[in-house]
Design a protein around this motif. Structure first.
Motif, mmCIF file in Angstrom:
data_model
loop_
_atom_site.group_PDB
_atom_site.id
_atom_site.type_symbol
_atom_site.label_atom_id
_atom_site.label_comp_id
_atom_site.label_asym_id
_atom_site.label_seq_id
_atom_site.Cartn_x
_atom_site.Cartn_y
_atom_site.Cartn_z
ATOM 1 N N ASP A 182 44.826 41.906 45.077
ATOM 2 C CA ASP A 182 43.894 42.904 45.611
ATOM 3 C C ASP A 182 42.458 42.390 45.480
ATOM 4 N N HIS A 189 43.297 44.655 54.217
ATOM 5 C CA HIS A 189 43.882 45.936 53.821
ATOM 6 C C HIS A 189 44.534 46.628 55.015
ATOM 7 N N VAL A 205 48.175 42.574 50.460
ATOM 8 C CA VAL A 205 46.748 42.269 50.663
ATOM 9 C C VAL A 205 46.510 40.773 50.474
ATOM 10 N N HIS A 254 51.327 46.880 47.337
ATOM 11 C CA HIS A 254 50.046 46.858 48.052
ATOM 12 C C HIS A 254 49.243 45.553 47.886
ATOM 13 N N LYS A 270 39.147 40.514 48.390
ATOM 14 C CA LYS A 270 37.730 40.882 48.588
ATOM 15 C C LYS A 270 36.977 39.822 49.385
ATOM 16 N N ASP A 285 42.698 48.453 42.872
ATOM 17 C CA ASP A 285 41.316 48.782 42.506
ATOM 18 C C ASP A 285 40.980 50.255 42.731
HETATM 19 ZN ZN LIG Z 1 43.623 47.417 47.641
#
Ligand SMILES: [Zn+2]
Ligand SMILES: [Zn+2]
Length: 420
Positions: free
Chosen positions: A181, A261, A285, A281, A185, A134
């Motif tokens: 990713d 993260h 996550v 990544h 959230k 993101d």
């Molecule tokens: Zn990220």
């Protein structure tokens, strides 16, 4: 979602004027051809890519800027490019007379371009090659400087160009990373609310809701993404871009980056320090979100002790040095500055227990998160195969050392750290 409408910004009930400096977002089939018009005013272009990303979109990009003077830096595709001092120097050397940087790539390429663009005040466009994270629309550049994973305040690209025909051909783990990713959230947003209660940190319901909306949209995409459906890839890229804009609106990565993260940064940094493998990544996550959901469940279900957990200073420093090697000193110095080790956090937790437990219980369970990941072909067994139990436990205890941000990792450490 009309992204270009969102870019106009708004006066918010939280008291802030939310703004984002990106001028153009084009996410569609053949988006790269829009470069011809968008780059019209520029004369001398520096193309930054690596061998893989150049193969994905290099020729289309060059065709769109045909007739312009340009130079290019194509980093090797292997080993993984690290956004460090050496890579920065290589790009900086080529900047003479350049008035536009066009990055072709995703994570690392766009972090490097963002960083260099900011320090040399040269605008940059990013031609996205994968819906993998993101960061396209955020101001933060995730760099590795002095061996530390740091998010440097830089600036957003002037334009984000995402050609869905290119994106859908991205390696599957990059597409899964983008999905992961976004699933993360849940954890990031939960941490934000938690810190708002515990530390009185700034919170904006509008940004929270905007990010949450993208999360819900993305959960429906899993099947289409596995089939590389262009529409699913497009919606994922839109979600990733909007979350980036949400970070610009907040003025920090807070809405999109919390304990999950910090754990992914921990796997990356310790991987680099000890020469061990780590996942892309967004995949780290995603798996880490299962871990942080489990931590919240434990905080909800286990009795809280009378004293907060604190090892002796010597034991603490020995642990950091074992885990982080040469980076341990900067971790300890950062936490000295943050000061949470010296605070009586347990009293705050006990005083605000009701609100805290309410927020923790809003998070889906670890099993529910795992099911969301399974839908996109991500399985916890892979995670447990790559990382030992010890490595995961170390991360739960000390991933928080990498950042100056409060998350559930702190709460877990304070309350149940003696179990680690
Ligand atoms: Zn990220
Ligand atoms: Zn607001």
């Amino acid at each position: 979602m009309d992204i270009n409408e969102l870019l106009k910004g708004l006066h918010c009930t939280c008291g802030k004027h939310h703004r984002c400096d990106i001028q153009h977002v084009v996410i569609e089939r053949d988006a790269i051809s829009s470069l011809r018009k968008l780059a019209e005013a520029y004369h001398s272009v520096l193309i930054v890519a690596d061998e893989n990303t150049f193969a994905a979109a290099g020729n289309k990009t060059l065709a769109a800027i045909a007739g312009k003077h340009f130079r290019s830096i194509i980093f090797p595709g292997n080993p993984i490019l690290i956004p460090n001092e050496a890579a920065i120097a290589q790009i900086t050397q080529e900047l003479t007379d350049i008035d536009l940087i066009i990055g072709i790539g995703s994570g690392v390429i766009q972090d490097l371009c963002k960083y260099v663009s900011f320090y040399h005040n040269i605008p940059y466009f990013i031609v996205a090659t994968a819906p993998s994270m993101d960061g396209y629309a955020s101001t933060g550049a995730a760099m590795i400087l002095d061996g530390m994973k740091v998010t440097v305040s830089a600036k957003v690209p002037a334009a984000i160009i995402a050609d869905t025909e290119v994106l859908k051909q991205a390696p599957m783990d990059m597409i899964q990373a983008g999905y992961g990713d976004i699933v993360g959230k849940y954890s990031a947003l939960n941490d934000w609310k938690l810190s708002h209660i515990v530390n009185g940190e700034y919170f904006c319901q509008y940004i929270y809701d905007l990010t949450f909306e993208m999360l819900q949209k993305t959960l429906n995409l899993a099947d289409g993404l596995l089939k590389r459906e262009e529409e699913s890839v497009k919606v994922l890229m839109e979600a990733l871009t909007v979350v980036g804009i949400a970070m610009s609106f907040a003025g920090s990565s807070r809405p999109a980056s919390g304990s999950e993260h910090h754990l992914s940064h921990y796997f990356e940094i310790t991987g680099i320090v000890h020469g061990e493998e780590y996942f892309p990544h967004g995949i780290d996550v995603a798996y880490s979100t299962v871990l942080t959901a489990a931590l919240r469940e434990q905080l909800l279900n286990q009795p809280w002790p009378e004293t907060q957990y604190r090892p002796t200073k010597d034991a603490y420093l020995a642990e950091l040095s074992r885990i982080y090697g040469p980076v341990a000193i900067s971790c300890a110095a950062l936490q000295e500055k943050v000061g949470l080790y010296k605070k009586d956090m347990l009293s705050v937790y006990k005083e605000k227990a009701h609100e805290i437990l309410t927020v923790l219980s809003e998070m889906p369970s670890a099993n529910e998160i795992e099911a969301m990941l399974n839908a996109a072909g991500l399985h916890m067994q892979e995670f447990n195969k790559l990382y030992s139990e010890k490595k995961i436990t170390d991360g739960i205890a000390y991933a928080k050392e990498l950042k100056d941000r409060y998350t559930v990792l702190w709460m877990y450490y304070d309350i149940l750290g003696h179990k680690l």
